[in-house]
Design a protein around this motif. Structure first.
Motif: not given
Length: 447
Positions: A355-359, A377-388, A400-411
């Motif tokens: 619903s919302t995305r912040r960059y 619901k406006g809850e933070l779901w995922q966070v992605t880092e770009a390691h440049t 050189t590496l992108e990582v997406t963290y799913d905060l709800e599932s822990g994956r």
């Protein structure tokens, strides 16, 4: 999910009007602003002035891993869940959530190096773009630009977004890397893929009319595991993302045919990511921006992944990089940098799982470094880092590496793991548009 009521909904919204950058602002490029539009001066504390970035290294072998030019640096301090409050003003909501979700995670903060650099012809193109680039109607794309970011002095969120989408990524690139989805218990699903890009947007000497509405061509081929080997995704990425959407095809070995896939966009699940990531999360954000209203929030100073040469090295084992809940923090580097902050809100009448995305966009490279996604619901779901890193054999900034963290599932999902391959991205591969035709892919598939 599919678009609903696209045309009617588009007509209900007013998109930001935009015109070429004012001559007095163009004159600032290379003076108080860097050639890409960043503030040249530092902050007088821990962000230094930009002094040209890393120089071109003509001795570097194409495809070789890049030695760390800052290997002698020592961490200034470590941020953990225990001291996160002390550093809150320079952390994003997503960073705080990661530290709280995973108590053994930490951020090592190193001295800041404004290493971003590009070839002189890219700086010239940015200045030319500034005088003629314009957003298309509805923010669907950009006219009057080539080679690199079109809006070095951005006036709104869409201009910042397109600066990321059209940033200089070389002329072609080829590499092989592992992408891995990691479960909460630490089990991994690895896929070895071969990537090839031809960037039509950055053809030297091309004028906007020569681009044929194309940004780039991509072929992504799965090499392992055996049950997925031979699968191919072909993408023709367009400049006008709404009225002329991307063209895409998928080859499935078991079906032995290449078929069009008009739904390879928006929140379609990205294949082999265990549904952690959507198609429009590739490269932090890609594709049409029309599902969202984009607001430019201004600039911030925060600690971001940067100069990630330590995790880039070819002698590292992937087993040492991927830990149970997150990337091995001892291999990561964070620095204080200024970023543009852009927030996207889902429009009424559109359906998307976020619903919302912040960059958070690095001012020195126009690369999105952090992405944060929120549920309905406006809850933070995922966070992605770009390691440049700065690929100083051609002078450009790219993950050189992108990582997406799913905060709800822990994956989490990691992409770009070329460490055990013996080679990293080769920007010297001779490719052209003919290598990315459907017929070329069909011929390759049956070999």
């Amino acid at each position: 999910m599919k678009r609903r009521f696209l045309f009617a909904t588009l007509m209900c919204f007013v998109f930001p009007a935009t015109a070429a950058v004012a001559p007095e602002d163009i004159a600032r490029l290379g003076k108080d602003l860097t050639p890409v539009g960043a503030d040249k001066l530092g902050n007088g504390k821990d962000i230094p002035a930009w002094k040209g970035g890393l120089p071109l290294d003509t001795s570097h072998q194409p495809g070789a891993f890049h030695p760390d030019p800052f290997a002698a640096d020592k961490p200034r301090f470590r941020i953990t869940a225990a001291n996160v409050a002390e550093h809150r003003s320079r952390l994003t909501d997503g960073q705080v959530a990661l530290l709280q979700r995973f108590p053994d995670l930490y951020f090592e903060v190193y001295p800041t190096h404004r290493s971003a650099s590009y070839p002189d012809y890219v700086y010239k193109a940015i200045k030319t773009n500034a005088g003629r680039a314009e957003l298309m109607k509805y923010g669907a794309g950009v006219t009057g630009a080539t080679m690199s970011s079109p809006f070095p002095v951005p006036q709104n969120g869409l201009e910042v977004l397109w600066n990321h989408t059209l940033r200089f990524r070389g002329h072609s690139m080829a590499y092989t890397a592992v992408a891995s989805s990691v479960t909460q218990g630490g089990q991994r699903i690895d896929a070895l893929r071969e990537y090839e890009y031809f960037i039509q947007y950055s053809i030297p000497g091309a004028e906007p009319a020569d681009l044929d509405n194309k940004i780039f061509f991509l072929k992504r081929k799965t090499l392992a595991p055996a049950q997925m080997a031979g699968g191919i995704t072909l993408v023709h990425e367009t400049l006008d993302q709404v009225r002329s959407p991307r063209k895409s095809w998928i080859y499935v070995p078991g079906q032995r045919r290449l078929r069009r896939t008009p739904d390879l966009a928006y929140d379609t699940a990205d294949s082999n990511t265990n549904s952690i990531r959507t198609v429009d999360q590739v490269d932090m954000f890609n594709g049409a921006p029309d599902y969202y209203d984009w607001e430019l929030k201004g600039k911030r100073e925060i600690y971001i992944p940067y100069n990630a040469y330590k995790v880039h090295q070819g002698n590292l084992k992937i087993d040492n990089i991927l830990q149970d809940h997150h990337i091995n923090p001892s291999l990561l580097r964070y620095e204080a940098h200024r970023v543009w902050v852009v927030e996207a809100k889902l429009r009424l009448g559109y359906s998307h799982r976020y619903s919302t995305r912040r960059y958070y966009v690095d001012e020195d490279s126009w690369s999105i470094i952090y992405a944060e996604e929120y549920d309905e619901k406006g809850e933070l779901w995922q966070v992605t880092e770009a390691h440049t890193i700065n690929y100083y054999d051609i002078q450009l900034v790219y993950p050189t590496l992108e990582v997406t963290y799913d905060l709800e599932s822990g994956r989490y999902y990691a992409e770009g793991l070329d460490n055990e391959r013996g080679a990293t991205i080769n920007f010297s591969r001779e490719l052209d548009a003919n290598d990315f035709s459907p017929n070329a892919i069909r011929r390759e598939a049956v070999r």
